[in-house]
Scaffold this active site. Structure first.
Site, PDB file in Angstrom:
ATOM      1  N   ASP A  69       3.020   0.367   7.833  1.00  0.00           N
ATOM      2  CA  ASP A  69       4.016  -0.026   8.844  1.00  0.00           C
ATOM      3  C   ASP A  69       5.114  -0.871   8.220  1.00  0.00           C
ATOM      4  O   ASP A  69       6.294  -0.710   8.526  1.00  0.00           O
ATOM      5  CB  ASP A  69       3.347  -0.820   9.975  1.00  0.00           C
ATOM      6  CG  ASP A  69       2.585   0.085  10.932  1.00  0.00           C
ATOM      7  OD1 ASP A  69       2.774   1.317  10.873  1.00  0.00           O
ATOM      8  OD2 ASP A  69       1.786  -0.444  11.722  1.00  0.00           O
TER       9      ASP A  69
ATOM     10  N   ASP B 124      -0.015  -4.487   8.082  1.00  0.00           N
ATOM     11  CA  ASP B 124      -0.249  -3.072   7.794  1.00  0.00           C
ATOM     12  C   ASP B 124       0.782  -2.610   6.771  1.00  0.00           C
ATOM     13  O   ASP B 124       1.986  -2.575   7.052  1.00  0.00           O
ATOM     14  CB  ASP B 124      -0.123  -2.258   9.084  1.00  0.00           C
ATOM     15  CG  ASP B 124      -0.501  -0.801   8.861  1.00  0.00           C
ATOM     16  OD1 ASP B 124      -1.496  -0.351   9.434  1.00  0.00           O
ATOM     17  OD2 ASP B 124       0.209  -0.115   8.078  1.00  0.00           O
TER      18      ASP B 124
ATOM     19  N   ARG C 114      -8.255   5.670   8.735  1.00  0.00           N
ATOM     20  CA  ARG C 114      -9.423   4.896   9.138  1.00  0.00           C
ATOM     21  C   ARG C 114      -9.691   5.085  10.608  1.00  0.00           C
ATOM     22  O   ARG C 114      -8.804   4.848  11.431  1.00  0.00           O
ATOM     23  CB  ARG C 114      -9.139   3.397   8.900  1.00  0.00           C
ATOM     24  CG  ARG C 114      -9.524   2.942   7.543  1.00  0.00           C
ATOM     25  CD  ARG C 114      -9.802   1.474   7.526  1.00  0.00           C
ATOM     26  NE  ARG C 114      -8.697   0.635   7.992  1.00  0.00           N
ATOM     27  CZ  ARG C 114      -8.734  -0.686   7.932  1.00  0.00           C
ATOM     28  NH1 ARG C 114      -9.792  -1.291   7.464  1.00  0.00           N
ATOM     29  NH2 ARG C 114      -7.718  -1.403   8.349  1.00  0.00           N
TER      30      ARG C 114
ATOM     31  N   THR D  17     -14.916   2.839  13.881  1.00  0.00           N
ATOM     32  CA  THR D  17     -15.980   2.705  12.871  1.00  0.00           C
ATOM     33  C   THR D  17     -15.448   2.143  11.557  1.00  0.00           C
ATOM     34  O   THR D  17     -16.238   1.740  10.701  1.00  0.00           O
ATOM     35  CB  THR D  17     -16.592   4.080  12.564  1.00  0.00           C
ATOM     36  OG1 THR D  17     -15.569   4.907  11.987  1.00  0.00           O
ATOM     37  CG2 THR D  17     -17.129   4.744  13.821  1.00  0.00           C
TER      38      THR D  17
HETATM   39  N1  URA Z   1      -4.606  -1.670   5.494  1.00  0.00           N
HETATM   40  C1  URA Z   1      -3.458  -2.368   5.632  1.00  0.00           C
HETATM   41  O1  URA Z   1      -2.381  -1.805   5.640  1.00  0.00           O
HETATM   42  N2  URA Z   1      -3.536  -3.708   5.741  1.00  0.00           N
HETATM   43  C2  URA Z   1      -4.700  -4.380   5.709  1.00  0.00           C
HETATM   44  O2  URA Z   1      -4.695  -5.608   5.791  1.00  0.00           O
HETATM   45  C3  URA Z   1      -5.890  -3.630   5.568  1.00  0.00           C
HETATM   46  C4  URA Z   1      -5.817  -2.284   5.473  1.00  0.00           C
END
Ligand code: URA
Length: 210
Positions: A204, A201, A105, A109
Protein backbone atom coordinates in the site's frame (compact mmCIF):
# COMPACT_ATOMS: atom_id res chain seq x y z
CA UNK A 1 29.87 -20.63 8.49
CA UNK A 2 27.72 -17.89 6.97
CA UNK A 3 25.39 -16.20 9.47
CA UNK A 4 21.73 -17.08 9.06
CA UNK A 5 20.71 -13.42 9.50
CA UNK A 6 22.60 -10.36 8.28
CA UNK A 7 21.35 -6.91 9.32
CA UNK A 8 22.76 -4.21 7.04
CA UNK A 9 23.59 -1.44 9.49
CA UNK A 10 25.03 0.94 6.94
CA UNK A 11 24.17 4.57 7.86
CA UNK A 12 22.70 5.31 4.42
CA UNK A 13 20.39 2.28 4.65
CA UNK A 14 19.30 3.18 8.18
CA UNK A 15 18.69 6.84 7.30
CA UNK A 16 16.57 6.00 4.27
CA UNK A 17 14.67 3.33 6.19
CA UNK A 18 13.74 5.80 8.93
CA UNK A 19 12.23 8.14 6.33
CA UNK A 20 10.30 5.23 4.82
CA UNK A 21 8.90 4.27 8.23
CA UNK A 22 7.55 7.78 8.82
CA UNK A 23 3.81 7.71 8.07
CA UNK A 24 3.93 11.21 6.56
CA UNK A 25 6.31 10.09 3.80
CA UNK A 26 4.54 10.26 0.42
CA UNK A 27 4.09 7.34 -1.97
CA UNK A 28 6.51 8.76 -4.51
CA UNK A 29 9.19 9.41 -1.88
CA UNK A 30 8.63 5.93 -0.41
CA UNK A 31 9.13 4.34 -3.85
CA UNK A 32 12.23 6.38 -4.55
CA UNK A 33 13.76 5.42 -1.18
CA UNK A 34 12.91 1.76 -1.66
CA UNK A 35 14.69 1.81 -5.00
CA UNK A 36 17.76 3.44 -3.44
CA UNK A 37 17.80 1.10 -0.45
CA UNK A 38 17.42 -1.96 -2.67
CA UNK A 39 20.60 -1.00 -4.50
CA UNK A 40 22.46 -0.69 -1.21
CA UNK A 41 21.07 -4.03 0.00
CA UNK A 42 22.02 -5.59 -3.35
CA UNK A 43 25.62 -4.69 -2.52
CA UNK A 44 25.45 -6.85 0.62
CA UNK A 45 23.37 -9.67 -0.80
CA UNK A 46 25.69 -10.17 -3.77
CA UNK A 47 28.86 -10.14 -1.66
CA UNK A 48 29.60 -13.85 -2.12
CA UNK A 49 28.26 -14.35 -5.64
CA UNK A 50 30.34 -16.47 -8.02
CA UNK A 51 32.78 -14.60 -10.20
CA UNK A 52 34.28 -15.38 -13.54
CA UNK A 53 36.98 -13.62 -15.55
CA UNK A 54 37.14 -12.17 -19.02
CA UNK A 55 40.13 -11.05 -21.07
CA UNK A 56 39.73 -7.35 -21.84
CA UNK A 57 42.04 -4.68 -23.23
CA UNK A 58 42.62 -1.68 -21.03
CA UNK A 59 44.16 1.35 -22.81
CA UNK A 60 47.51 -0.01 -21.56
CA UNK A 61 47.42 -3.79 -21.91
CA UNK A 62 45.27 -6.90 -21.94
CA UNK A 63 44.13 -8.17 -18.56
CA UNK A 64 42.09 -10.98 -17.12
CA UNK A 65 39.32 -8.97 -15.52
CA UNK A 66 36.92 -10.25 -12.80
CA UNK A 67 33.28 -10.32 -13.85
CA UNK A 68 30.08 -11.29 -12.09
CA UNK A 69 28.43 -14.41 -13.49
CA UNK A 70 25.29 -12.34 -14.01
CA UNK A 71 23.47 -14.96 -16.05
CA UNK A 72 23.89 -17.36 -13.17
CA UNK A 73 21.69 -15.22 -10.97
CA UNK A 74 17.94 -15.49 -10.56
CA UNK A 75 15.84 -12.92 -8.72
CA UNK A 76 12.44 -14.06 -7.52
CA UNK A 77 9.96 -11.42 -6.44
CA UNK A 78 7.09 -12.26 -4.12
CA UNK A 79 4.20 -10.25 -5.56
CA UNK A 80 3.35 -7.55 -5.24
CA UNK A 81 5.60 -5.76 -2.75
CA UNK A 82 8.69 -7.72 -3.86
CA UNK A 83 8.69 -5.73 -7.10
CA UNK A 84 9.72 -2.61 -5.22
CA UNK A 85 12.98 -4.28 -4.20
CA UNK A 86 13.41 -5.94 -7.58
CA UNK A 87 13.70 -2.75 -9.64
CA UNK A 88 16.75 -1.38 -7.84
CA UNK A 89 18.58 -4.71 -7.90
CA UNK A 90 17.91 -5.16 -11.60
CA UNK A 91 19.38 -1.77 -12.26
CA UNK A 92 22.65 -3.06 -10.79
CA UNK A 93 22.45 -6.59 -12.23
CA UNK A 94 20.55 -6.25 -15.52
CA UNK A 95 21.55 -9.74 -16.75
CA UNK A 96 19.81 -11.53 -13.88
CA UNK A 97 16.86 -13.78 -14.73
CA UNK A 98 13.63 -12.90 -12.97
CA UNK A 99 10.78 -14.98 -11.58
CA UNK A 100 7.56 -14.09 -9.80
CA UNK A 101 5.61 -15.84 -7.11
CA UNK A 102 2.10 -14.60 -6.32
CA UNK A 103 1.01 -15.29 -2.77
CA UNK A 104 -1.50 -13.48 -0.64
CA UNK A 105 -2.08 -13.83 3.05
CA UNK A 106 -5.44 -15.18 4.08
CA UNK A 107 -6.48 -12.43 6.53
CA UNK A 108 -8.04 -14.97 8.93
CA UNK A 109 -5.40 -17.68 9.05
CA UNK A 110 -2.41 -15.52 7.92
CA UNK A 111 -1.47 -18.54 5.77
CA UNK A 112 -0.16 -17.97 2.21
CA UNK A 113 -2.38 -18.80 -0.77
CA UNK A 114 -0.60 -19.18 -4.14
CA UNK A 115 -2.16 -17.58 -7.23
CA UNK A 116 0.83 -17.28 -9.59
CA UNK A 117 4.24 -18.83 -10.14
CA UNK A 118 6.61 -18.27 -13.07
CA UNK A 119 10.26 -19.08 -12.44
CA UNK A 120 13.39 -19.00 -14.60
CA UNK A 121 14.75 -22.31 -15.93
CA UNK A 122 17.80 -24.11 -14.56
CA UNK A 123 17.45 -22.81 -11.03
CA UNK A 124 19.71 -25.66 -9.91
CA UNK A 125 22.60 -23.88 -11.67
CA UNK A 126 21.85 -20.40 -10.37
CA UNK A 127 22.09 -18.40 -7.21
CA UNK A 128 18.54 -17.43 -6.35
CA UNK A 129 17.69 -14.25 -4.45
CA UNK A 130 14.09 -14.20 -3.24
CA UNK A 131 12.87 -10.69 -2.47
CA UNK A 132 10.01 -9.42 -0.32
CA UNK A 133 10.24 -6.20 1.72
CA UNK A 134 8.53 -7.60 4.83
CA UNK A 135 9.47 -10.83 6.60
CA UNK A 136 6.50 -10.93 8.98
CA UNK A 137 5.11 -14.35 9.96
CA UNK A 138 7.53 -15.94 7.50
CA UNK A 139 4.73 -18.11 6.09
CA UNK A 140 4.72 -16.52 2.59
CA UNK A 141 8.49 -16.41 2.42
CA UNK A 142 8.83 -20.04 3.47
CA UNK A 143 6.16 -21.04 0.91
CA UNK A 144 7.92 -19.08 -1.87
CA UNK A 145 11.19 -20.78 -1.00
CA UNK A 146 9.44 -24.17 -1.06
CA UNK A 147 8.44 -23.36 -4.66
CA UNK A 148 11.92 -22.33 -5.81
CA UNK A 149 13.42 -25.38 -4.13
CA UNK A 150 10.88 -27.58 -5.96
CA UNK A 151 12.27 -26.09 -9.19
CA UNK A 152 15.76 -27.17 -8.14
CA UNK A 153 17.21 -24.04 -6.49
CA UNK A 154 19.89 -24.87 -3.94
CA UNK A 155 21.78 -21.65 -3.30
CA UNK A 156 19.13 -19.30 -2.02
CA UNK A 157 19.29 -15.95 -0.23
CA UNK A 158 16.23 -14.15 1.11
CA UNK A 159 16.35 -10.36 0.93
CA UNK A 160 13.94 -8.13 2.82
CA UNK A 161 13.74 -4.62 4.17
CA UNK A 162 12.29 -5.42 7.59
CA UNK A 163 12.19 -8.67 9.50
CA UNK A 164 10.21 -9.67 12.59
CA UNK A 165 11.82 -12.13 15.04
CA UNK A 166 8.85 -14.47 14.46
CA UNK A 167 9.54 -14.53 10.69
CA UNK A 168 13.24 -15.10 11.17
CA UNK A 169 12.49 -18.04 13.50
CA UNK A 170 9.95 -19.51 11.06
CA UNK A 171 12.43 -19.28 8.18
CA UNK A 172 15.21 -20.77 10.24
CA UNK A 173 12.98 -23.71 11.08
CA UNK A 174 11.64 -24.21 7.51
CA UNK A 175 14.80 -23.33 5.56
CA UNK A 176 17.91 -23.33 7.77
CA UNK A 177 20.09 -23.30 4.63
CA UNK A 178 18.73 -19.92 3.44
CA UNK A 179 20.60 -16.80 4.52
CA UNK A 180 18.43 -13.77 5.31
CA UNK A 181 19.64 -10.26 4.57
CA UNK A 182 17.60 -7.36 5.98
CA UNK A 183 17.92 -3.66 6.74
CA UNK A 184 16.41 -4.07 10.24
CA UNK A 185 15.21 -6.64 12.73
CA UNK A 186 12.12 -5.11 14.35
CA UNK A 187 10.50 -5.82 17.69
CA UNK A 188 7.48 -8.07 17.14
CA UNK A 189 4.33 -8.80 15.12
CA UNK A 190 0.97 -7.41 16.21
CA UNK A 191 -2.27 -9.43 16.27
CA UNK A 192 -2.90 -8.64 12.58
CA UNK A 193 0.52 -9.93 11.52
CA UNK A 194 2.01 -6.47 11.01
CA UNK A 195 5.61 -5.76 11.94
CA UNK A 196 6.02 -3.33 14.88
CA UNK A 197 7.30 -0.62 14.72
CA UNK A 198 7.44 -1.48 10.99
CA UNK A 199 6.26 0.81 8.22
CA UNK A 200 2.68 -0.37 7.65
CA UNK A 201 1.62 -2.28 4.56
CA UNK A 202 4.59 -2.12 2.20
CA UNK A 203 2.47 -2.74 -0.92
CA UNK A 204 0.00 0.00 0.00
CA UNK A 205 2.79 2.42 0.86
CA UNK A 206 4.63 1.85 -2.42
CA UNK A 207 1.61 1.76 -4.72
CA UNK A 208 -0.61 4.27 -2.94
CA UNK A 209 -3.44 1.80 -2.35
CA UNK A 210 -5.38 1.17 0.86
N1 URA B 1 3.30 -7.06 5.24
C1 URA B 1 3.40 -5.72 5.24
O1 URA B 1 3.29 -5.08 4.21
N2 URA B 1 3.63 -5.09 6.41
C2 URA B 1 3.78 -5.75 7.57
O2 URA B 1 4.02 -5.12 8.60
C3 URA B 1 3.68 -7.16 7.55
C4 URA B 1 3.43 -7.79 6.38
Amino acid sequence: MTEHLTVVNHPLVQHKLSIMRDKTTSTSKFRQLLREISMLLAYEVTRDLPMTTKIIDTPLCPMEAPMLEGRKLALVSILRAGNGLLDGILELIPAARVGFVGLYRDPETLQPVQYYCKLPSELDERWTIVVDPMLATGNSSAAAIDLVKKQGAKNIIFLCLLAAPEGVARMKEAHPDVRIVTAALDDHLNDHGYIVPGLGDAGDRMFGTK
